[in-house]
Design a protein around this motif. Structure first.
Motif, PDB file in Angstrom:
ATOM      1  N   LYS A   1       0.833  -1.214   0.000  1.00 18.29           N
ATOM      2  CA  LYS A   1       0.000   0.000   0.000  1.00 18.29           C
ATOM      3  C   LYS A   1       0.861   1.254   0.000  1.00 18.29           C
ATOM      4  O   LYS A   1       0.557   2.238  -0.701  1.00 18.29           O
ATOM      5  CB  LYS A   1      -0.924  -0.002   1.220  1.00 18.29           C
ATOM      6  CG  LYS A   1      -2.033  -1.063   1.160  1.00 18.29           C
ATOM      7  CD  LYS A   1      -2.911  -0.964   2.394  1.00 18.29           C
ATOM      8  CE  LYS A   1      -4.040  -1.987   2.350  1.00 18.29           C
ATOM      9  NZ  LYS A   1      -4.916  -1.929   3.560  1.00 18.29           N
ATOM     10  N   LEU A   2       1.958   1.220   0.759  1.00 15.63           N
ATOM     11  CA  LEU A   2       2.841   2.385   0.796  1.00 15.63           C
ATOM     12  C   LEU A   2       3.497   2.613  -0.551  1.00 15.63           C
ATOM     13  O   LEU A   2       3.621   3.758  -1.024  1.00 15.63           O
ATOM     14  CB  LEU A   2       3.895   2.193   1.881  1.00 15.63           C
ATOM     15  CG  LEU A   2       4.900   3.331   2.064  1.00 15.63           C
ATOM     16  CD1 LEU A   2       4.171   4.631   2.417  1.00 15.63           C
ATOM     17  CD2 LEU A   2       5.917   2.975   3.166  1.00 15.63           C
ATOM     18  N   ARG A   3       3.910   1.545  -1.218  1.00 16.10           N
ATOM     19  CA  ARG A   3       4.513   1.679  -2.547  1.00 16.10           C
ATOM     20  C   ARG A   3       3.493   2.222  -3.559  1.00 16.10           C
ATOM     21  O   ARG A   3       3.817   3.050  -4.406  1.00 16.10           O
ATOM     22  CB  ARG A   3       5.066   0.335  -2.999  1.00 16.10           C
ATOM     23  CG  ARG A   3       5.800   0.407  -4.353  1.00 16.10           C
ATOM     24  CD  ARG A   3       6.560  -0.866  -4.663  1.00 16.10           C
ATOM     25  NE  ARG A   3       5.672  -2.007  -4.714  1.00 16.10           N
ATOM     26  CZ  ARG A   3       5.633  -2.974  -3.813  1.00 16.10           C
ATOM     27  NH1 ARG A   3       6.468  -2.960  -2.789  1.00 16.10           N
ATOM     28  NH2 ARG A   3       4.779  -3.998  -3.924  1.00 16.10           N
ATOM     29  N   THR A   4       2.256   1.774  -3.477  1.00 20.27           N
ATOM     30  CA  THR A   4       1.217   2.268  -4.394  1.00 20.27           C
ATOM     31  C   THR A   4       0.948   3.757  -4.167  1.00 20.27           C
ATOM     32  O   THR A   4       0.784   4.533  -5.112  1.00 20.27           O
ATOM     33  CB  THR A   4      -0.073   1.462  -4.197  1.00 20.27           C
ATOM     34  OG1 THR A   4       0.204   0.080  -4.417  1.00 20.27           O
ATOM     35  CG2 THR A   4      -1.157   1.927  -5.148  1.00 20.27           C
ATOM     36  N   ALA A   5       0.906   4.172  -2.899  1.00 24.38           N
ATOM     37  CA  ALA A   5       0.675   5.590  -2.591  1.00 24.38           C
ATOM     38  C   ALA A   5       1.805   6.462  -3.123  1.00 24.38           C
ATOM     39  O   ALA A   5       1.577   7.556  -3.664  1.00 24.38           O
ATOM     40  CB  ALA A   5       0.501   5.770  -1.080  1.00 24.38           C
ATOM     41  N   LEU A   6       3.051   5.967  -2.972  1.00 21.67           N
ATOM     42  CA  LEU A   6       4.173   6.734  -3.494  1.00 21.67           C
ATOM     43  C   LEU A   6       4.132   6.812  -5.018  1.00 21.67           C
ATOM     44  O   LEU A   6       4.457   7.857  -5.614  1.00 21.67           O
ATOM     45  CB  LEU A   6       5.487   6.093  -3.016  1.00 21.67           C
ATOM     46  CG  LEU A   6       5.796   6.228  -1.519  1.00 21.67           C
ATOM     47  CD1 LEU A   6       7.066   5.450  -1.171  1.00 21.67           C
ATOM     48  CD2 LEU A   6       5.954   7.701  -1.143  1.00 21.67           C
ATOM     49  N   GLN A   7       3.710   5.756  -5.681  1.00 23.24           N
ATOM     50  CA  GLN A   7       3.626   5.765  -7.137  1.00 23.24           C
ATOM     51  C   GLN A   7       2.550   6.753  -7.605  1.00 23.24           C
ATOM     52  O   GLN A   7       2.742   7.468  -8.597  1.00 23.24           O
ATOM     53  CB  GLN A   7       3.309   4.361  -7.642  1.00 23.24           C
ATOM     54  CG  GLN A   7       3.359   4.230  -9.160  1.00 23.24           C
ATOM     55  CD  GLN A   7       4.743   4.510  -9.714  1.00 23.24           C
ATOM     56  OE1 GLN A   7       5.750   4.171  -9.072  1.00 23.24           O
ATOM     57  NE2 GLN A   7       4.811   5.141 -10.884  1.00 23.24           N
TER      58      GLN A   7
ATOM     59  N   PRO B   1       3.311  20.189 -16.349  1.00 25.20           N
ATOM     60  CA  PRO B   1       2.980  21.177 -17.380  1.00 25.20           C
ATOM     61  C   PRO B   1       2.520  22.502 -16.829  1.00 25.20           C
ATOM     62  O   PRO B   1       2.687  23.536 -17.455  1.00 25.20           O
ATOM     63  CB  PRO B   1       1.865  20.485 -18.179  1.00 25.20           C
ATOM     64  CG  PRO B   1       2.079  19.031 -17.952  1.00 25.20           C
ATOM     65  CD  PRO B   1       2.592  18.933 -16.557  1.00 25.20           C
ATOM     66  N   THR B   2       1.899  22.499 -15.614  1.00 24.33           N
ATOM     67  CA  THR B   2       1.450  23.762 -15.035  1.00 24.33           C
ATOM     68  C   THR B   2       2.615  24.664 -14.734  1.00 24.33           C
ATOM     69  O   THR B   2       2.545  25.887 -14.875  1.00 24.33           O
ATOM     70  CB  THR B   2       0.635  23.486 -13.755  1.00 24.33           C
ATOM     71  OG1 THR B   2      -0.434  22.603 -14.075  1.00 24.33           O
ATOM     72  CG2 THR B   2       0.080  24.758 -13.160  1.00 24.33           C
ATOM     73  N   THR B   3       3.731  24.078 -14.318  1.00 26.05           N
ATOM     74  CA  THR B   3       4.903  24.902 -14.030  1.00 26.05           C
ATOM     75  C   THR B   3       5.542  25.439 -15.296  1.00 26.05           C
ATOM     76  O   THR B   3       6.380  26.330 -15.234  1.00 26.05           O
ATOM     77  CB  THR B   3       5.923  24.077 -13.244  1.00 26.05           C
ATOM     78  OG1 THR B   3       6.313  22.947 -14.042  1.00 26.05           O
ATOM     79  CG2 THR B   3       5.310  23.564 -11.938  1.00 26.05           C
ATOM     80  N   ASN B   4       5.141  24.870 -16.449  1.00 30.60           N
ATOM     81  CA  ASN B   4       5.721  25.330 -17.712  1.00 30.60           C
ATOM     82  C   ASN B   4       4.833  26.338 -18.427  1.00 30.60           C
ATOM     83  O   ASN B   4       5.035  26.611 -19.607  1.00 30.60           O
ATOM     84  CB  ASN B   4       5.973  24.136 -18.635  1.00 30.60           C
ATOM     85  CG  ASN B   4       7.018  23.198 -18.077  1.00 30.60           C
ATOM     86  OD1 ASN B   4       7.929  23.636 -17.369  1.00 30.60           O
ATOM     87  ND2 ASN B   4       6.865  21.905 -18.355  1.00 30.60           N
ATOM     88  N   LYS B   5       3.822  26.822 -17.698  1.00 28.90           N
ATOM     89  CA  LYS B   5       2.936  27.787 -18.344  1.00 28.90           C
ATOM     90  C   LYS B   5       3.640  29.087 -18.677  1.00 28.90           C
ATOM     91  O   LYS B   5       3.147  29.872 -19.482  1.00 28.90           O
ATOM     92  CB  LYS B   5       1.727  28.072 -17.443  1.00 28.90           C
ATOM     93  CG  LYS B   5       0.705  26.947 -17.448  1.00 28.90           C
ATOM     94  CD  LYS B   5      -0.529  27.349 -16.669  1.00 28.90           C
ATOM     95  CE  LYS B   5      -1.574  26.259 -16.735  1.00 28.90           C
ATOM     96  NZ  LYS B   5      -2.803  26.627 -15.973  1.00 28.90           N
ATOM     97  N   ALA B   6       4.718  29.338 -18.018  1.00 28.47           N
ATOM     98  CA  ALA B   6       5.439  30.572 -18.310  1.00 28.47           C
ATOM     99  C   ALA B   6       6.193  30.516 -19.618  1.00 28.47           C
ATOM    100  O   ALA B   6       6.693  31.526 -20.089  1.00 28.47           O
ATOM    101  CB  ALA B   6       6.412  30.885 -17.170  1.00 28.47           C
ATOM    102  N   ASN B   7       6.278  29.347 -20.228  1.00 24.07           N
ATOM    103  CA  ASN B   7       6.974  29.215 -21.506  1.00 24.07           C
ATOM    104  C   ASN B   7       6.069  29.681 -22.633  1.00 24.07           C
ATOM    105  O   ASN B   7       5.570  28.897 -23.435  1.00 24.07           O
ATOM    106  CB  ASN B   7       7.401  27.763 -21.714  1.00 24.07           C
ATOM    107  CG  ASN B   7       8.385  27.299 -20.655  1.00 24.07           C
ATOM    108  OD1 ASN B   7       9.183  28.094 -20.168  1.00 24.07           O
ATOM    109  ND2 ASN B   7       8.301  26.031 -20.298  1.00 24.07           N
TER     110      ASN B   7
ATOM    111  N   LYS C   1       1.007  12.128  -9.913  1.00 25.07           N
ATOM    112  CA  LYS C   1       0.445  13.472  -9.738  1.00 25.07           C
ATOM    113  C   LYS C   1       1.494  14.543  -9.943  1.00 25.07           C
ATOM    114  O   LYS C   1       1.233  15.617 -10.491  1.00 25.07           O
ATOM    115  CB  LYS C   1      -0.179  13.606  -8.361  1.00 25.07           C
ATOM    116  CG  LYS C   1      -1.437  12.761  -8.182  1.00 25.07           C
ATOM    117  CD  LYS C   1      -2.027  12.968  -6.797  1.00 25.07           C
ATOM    118  CE  LYS C   1      -3.298  12.128  -6.627  1.00 25.07           C
ATOM    119  NZ  LYS C   1      -3.911  12.318  -5.282  1.00 25.07           N
ATOM    120  N   LEU C   2       2.716  14.249  -9.511  1.00 25.12           N
ATOM    121  CA  LEU C   2       3.797  15.217  -9.727  1.00 25.12           C
ATOM    122  C   LEU C   2       4.098  15.390 -11.200  1.00 25.12           C
ATOM    123  O   LEU C   2       4.350  16.494 -11.678  1.00 25.12           O
ATOM    124  CB  LEU C   2       5.037  14.750  -8.965  1.00 25.12           C
ATOM    125  CG  LEU C   2       6.246  15.694  -9.018  1.00 25.12           C
ATOM    126  CD1 LEU C   2       5.899  17.027  -8.378  1.00 25.12           C
ATOM    127  CD2 LEU C   2       7.440  15.051  -8.314  1.00 25.12           C
TER     128      LEU C   2
END
Length: 465
Positions: free
Chosen positions: A186-192, A203-209, A197-198
């Motif tokens: 379960k811990l491995r699945t949560a980390l995956q 792409p949101t962080t690349n909106k400045a491009n 999500k990361l």
């Protein structure tokens, strides 16, 4: 105030009867618009577009539009351009931005030359992209940019360590070992899921491009309003104001049109109405001065709000109306009199009707016999501004002849007072109106309403032929 409904026919009558005045006012308006364009320097507008990659909501696009025209962006653009006397506050009135479909922001710059307009638009776009990238933090904080990648590496290492712990756990099938391996899975699945999500948030962080979609195109024509547009707008505005002025004057007009109102203003009785064929007057009563010539040239020497002449019968029908008026006048007077026929100056319709009444009274066959004939009439013109009626001499009364819709109650009351001052009693009123005369019938052709009678031998109806 007149309560007549304003119809398209009324506007058509204004244009038809006042086309010279309207044409002159349109030319004056065109000259005014042309002069205004000479005072306003020409301007040119160039536009450049910026593409915003990624998913953007509408409010986010509106925020970027506001940022593109912010004082910070405009101040930096003004400092880079270095135009004399042009700062960020002056550029605020020259730069505009709007959001279009497809995450595109169009920035427009206006200047006095095409080259400056192109430079202004390109420079504002450049400063906007730089400032937006700085806000988001693109390439401005290397440590902040490296944090997501470091976190991703840490999650990968943790997942690998969990796998190793699960492999070294008690290989037996006890309850404790099974629970341990389940918790590690379960811990491995949560980390995956966190890594996924990361990656989705990257792409949101690349909106400045932002992508600049090429330099601004150099404008080839002036920005509106151009000189031609101002000239046409001036002509149209003056034309419409002239038409509206005519309509307002007609609505505010206090000229009397109804026959009872005219009789009440003069304080006498209405003897009847007569018809005058509509034809161009032989002379102009306004005079021959410069003002009269200008009025004739502009076509304002005649009224426009008079109704169109109605169709009438033939000459015999019109003569019957004049005879009836003379007959009523004779019945109203106790004895034959000499009367003044008072006609307001400038009322050409009434002047022609009065002349016809005089001719009809003189042609009365009973005037030379012992029976009472029609009164003897003499026409006099009276100014409505300063009415003056000849003193009582041989005449012992006044007959007022006028056209409807030409005079106000105050002007008619002044005429009645002038008659009373001269010792003349207003014995009656005659209202004249224009009609459209029928064309004369040819001698060899019977009238349209004639009944052809077939003469046959025989007895009366019902007999044999």
């Amino acid at each position: 105030m007149s309560d007549d409904t304003i119809r398209l026919a009324t506007i058509g009558r204004i244009i038809r009867r006042r086309w010279r005045l309207l044409a002159v006012l349109a030319v004056v308006g065109a000259l005014f618009g042309y002069g205004t364009s000479a005072l306003i320097p020409p301007s040119y507008t160039a536009s450049a577009s910026v593409l915003l990659p990624g998913q953007w909501e509408e409010r986010e696009l509106l925020t970027q539009v506001d940022i593109s025209t912010s004082s910070t962006v405009l101040d930096r653009a003004a400092a880079t351009l270095g135009w004399t006397g042009v700062g960020g506050s002056e550029l605020r009135d020259r730069v505009s931005a709007k959001a279009a479909d497809g995450n595109i922001i169009t920035i427009s710059g206006t200047a006095d030359t095409p080259e400056r307009a192109q430079q202004l638009s390109d420079q504002v776009v450049r400063q906007f992209v730089t400032f937006a990238a700085r806000i988001v933090g693109d390439n401005s904080d290397p440590e902040a940019a490296a944090r997501p990648e470091a976190l991703r590496q840490m999650v990968v290492q943790t997942s690998r360590r969990i796998t190793e712990l699960a492999a070294t756990a008690d290989p037996g099938r006890s309850v404790e070992s099974v629970q341990t391996r389940t918790e590690l899975a379960k811990l491995r699945t949560a980390l995956q899921e966190a890594v996924n999500k990361l990656d989705q948030a990257a792409p949101t962080t690349n909106k400045a491009n932002m992508v600049v979609m090429g330099p601004a195109t150099r404008p080839t024509g002036e920005a509106p309003p151009t000189r031609v547009q101002l000239t046409l707008a001036g002509a149209l505005v003056f034309f419409l104001l002239a038409v509206i002025g005519h309509l307002a004057a007609a609505r505010m007009s206090r000229r009397l049109r109804a026959e009872p109102e005219i009789a009440a203003a003069l304080g006498s009785v209405l003897l009847g109405t007569v018809d005058v064929p509509d034809e161009r007057p032989a002379h102009r009563p306004e005079g021959h001065g410069p003002r009269a010539r200008i009025r004739r040239l502009l076509g304002i020497d005649t009224r426009w709000d008079t109704p169109a002449p109605q169709s009438s019968g033939d000459e015999a029908d019109r003569q019957i109306r004049y005879r009836r008026v003379c007959a009523r006048l004779r019945e109203q007077l106790p004895s034959p009199r000499r009367l003044l026929v008072v006609v307001p100056d400038g009322d050409e319709i009434a002047r022609r009707a009065a002349g016809r009444l005089v001719d009809e009274a003189e042609s009365d066959p009973s005037s030379s016999s012992s029976s009472r004939g029609y009164p003897m009439l003499r026409v006099v013109g009276v100014s409505v501004d300063r009415p003056m009626v000849p003193d009582r001499d041989n005449e012992s009364g006044a007959l007022v002849v006028l056209s409807a819709g030409s005079w106000t109650a105050g002007e008619l009351a002044g005429i009645a007072e002038a008659c009373a001052d001269a010792g003349h009693e207003v014995v009656g009123i005659v209202v004249a109106g224009t009609v459209r005369a029928r064309p004369a019938q040819s001698p060899g052709r019977p009238p349209d309403d004639a009944t052809l009678v077939l003469a046959v031998r025989g007895h009366a109806a019902g007999g044999s032929a």
